[in-house]
Design an enzyme around this catalytic site. Structure first.
Site, PDB file in Angstrom:
ATOM      1  N   GLY A 112       5.982   4.028   1.980  1.00 48.31           N
ATOM      2  CA  GLY A 112       6.085   4.961   0.836  1.00 48.31           C
ATOM      3  C   GLY A 112       4.412   4.923   0.326  1.00 48.31           C
ATOM      4  N   LYS A 113       4.072   5.857  -0.392  1.00 51.72           N
ATOM      5  CA  LYS A 113       3.047   5.929  -0.784  1.00 51.72           C
ATOM      6  C   LYS A 113       2.757   7.000  -2.205  1.00 51.72           C
ATOM      7  CE  LYS A 113      -1.071   3.865  -0.530  1.00 51.72           C
ATOM      8  NZ  LYS A 113      -1.446   2.498   0.086  1.00 51.72           N
TER       9      LYS A 113
END
Ligand code: NAD
Length: 441
Positions: A112-113
């Site tokens: 994720g980011k």
């Protein structure tokens, strides 16, 4: 599938991620074609726009993102970045790198980011606090200890993580929420060793790579001339650790410019100068250079530790280093990657080189879930083991792919890179789990 010798250059990070992925696919023996789209594109992309009261009494609307790229191997994991250039494409690419990184270093996480488009240099501490708290409130239950777990990235730090934890904890009373975010201060569930984990991991990885004899005539760091781009958490710590391990730091830079000294810069003194003046520039007994000059500086090892797409078609031909350690995410475009390969420059790819950060984030998460506190010896020992294993897996796969190349596999005109090897390992591990879990319904 054969690839053109060089892809077309793009400065869109997600295009580069896709080019890397496509190139790695040419080295994979077999894969279910139908899952390729699922493996490259984000599973979910959130956009949030939210107003914040500014110190001068005005109101400003900010644009934030959280991308959950893939979670078949575990909850999403990845940093939150505050930078004016944050875009959906950038966050998506960084999230994809996290999916591949957690797979290649074998952590039970996906990728994720997140990010908020803002300029932290022009924001006060209380404005940053309000942005962070409101951003977390907007993300709601899309982050959580078992769904998607943020961490620090460019221009976010332990204090930002403390605000994230506190906001989430206030919204979810009555349960242990420490594991919702990593990179926290030690006093509230942070892990010893997290702050320097990215750089320390890159040191262990580099030492192992050299020991494996991958870089001709360079078996150890002793005396190696090192240039570092970016003097933040990752870059300044890498400079110090590489210096302690026997390397000579000959050039460093930050967003305001660079400095060099062929007799060696003292990394601690440079950091003290930066802390005092706001930049490495102006350090006594150093010569000023531009950031462009730093990237092509005469050195053995180049460590890009700032932002993406720094080494491109126009300067890749001039890089003098024999080894590039990608401490930043995506510092080479796919075209630059091909150019340096043709010039026999070895690149230790980001998904291996900077994975120490997420490895110790994982340790922090485990400690939080178990209400444990490990000591630095345990963290360090386990980090080193993970890094050595990731490098060995990558080098072993690269050796095997080279053999396949000599046998004419897939008609690929150019041999594999270490990035291809790391990505093949990651993609195969993720694809295996997709098929083991099976497709629901
Ligand atoms: P940071 O905010 O602490 O430092 C960034 C540094 O880069 C600063 O010194 C800044 O002045 C410099 N910089 C910005 N623009 C520049 C430019 N154009 N030229 C030269 N220098 C420039 O960020 P960080 O956490 O050290 O992250 C740096 C890189 O490492 C990013 O690519 C990040 O994704 C990657 N990374 C960080 C971690 C981590 O744990 N912090 C983990 C994995 C990867």
């Amino acid at each position: 599938m054969d690839m053109p010798t060089r892809p077309t250059e793009s400065l869109d990070l997600f295009v580069n991620a896709r080019q890397q992925f496509n190139q790695a696919l040419t080295w994979i023996e077999s894969i279910k074609v139908g899952i390729i789209d699922y493996l490259i594109n984000p599973k979910r992309t959130l956009h949030v726009r939210f107003p914040v009261n500014m110190d001068d009494g005005s109101i400003q609307t900010f644009h934030g993102f959280r991308v959950l790229h893939n979670r078949v191997r575990g909850p999403g994991k990845g940093g939150i970045r505050y930078h004016p250039d944050v875009t959906e494409a950038e966050v998506s690419a960084l999230a994809a790198f996290m999916t591949w990184k957690t797979a290649v270093v074998d952590l039970p996480f996906g990728g994720g980011k997140g990010g908020v488009a803002c300029n932290p240099k022009e924001l006060s501490r209380s404005e940053l606090r309000r942005i962070t708290r409101r951003f977390v409130a907007e993300l709601g239950d899309n982050i959580g200890p078992h769904t998607d777990i943020p961490a620090p990235d460019v221009y976010t730090d332990a204090q930002t993580m403390a605000w994230i934890y506190d906001t989430f904890d206030l919204m979810h009373p009555g349960q242990n929420n420490l594991a919702v975010v990593t990179g926290k201060p030690l006093e509230i569930g942070g892990s010893v060793g997290r702050e320097e984990a990215t750089a320390r991991g890159s040191l262990y990885a580099t030492q192992q790579l050299l020991e494996r004899g991958i870089v001709p005539d360079m078996q150890a760091l002793d005396g190696a001339r090192v240039a570092v781009q970016g003097y933040g958490n990752a870059g300044a710590t890498a400079a110090r650790l590489f210096q302690e391990a026997g390397a000579r730091i000959v050039a460093v830079s930050d967003s305001r410019g660079g400095i060099c000294n062929d007799d060696g810069l003292d990394s601690e003194q440079v950091l003290a100068h930066k802390n005092e003046t706001g930049s490495v520039v102006g350090m006594p007994e150093s010569t000023a250079i531009s950031n462009d000059e730093l990237l092509v500086y005469d050195c053995d090892i180049l460590i890009p530790a700032a932002l993406e797409c720094q080494i491109r078609e126009d300067n890749a031909t001039k890089v003098k280093a024999r080894l590039i350690i990608e401490v930043a995410n995506g510092p080479l475009t796919a075209v630059a990657d091909r150019i340096v390969q043709e010039r026999n420059i070895v690149v230790l790819p980001d998904i291996v080189a900077n994975s120490g950060g997420v490895v110790v984030s994982y340790f922090e998460w485990v400690q939080n879930l178990e209400n444990q506190q490990w000591d630095i010896d345990k963290v360090d020992r386990k980090l080193r083991k993970k890094m050595l294993r990731a490098v060995d897996d990558t080098v072993d796969r690269w050796t095997a792919l080279n053999k396949r190349h000599r046998e004419g596999f897939n008609g690929n005109r150019v041999g594999p890179t270490l990035r291809d090897a790391a990505l093949v390992t990651a993609i195969e591990r993720i694809a295996t789990v997709v098929l083991q879990r099976d497709i629901w319904p």
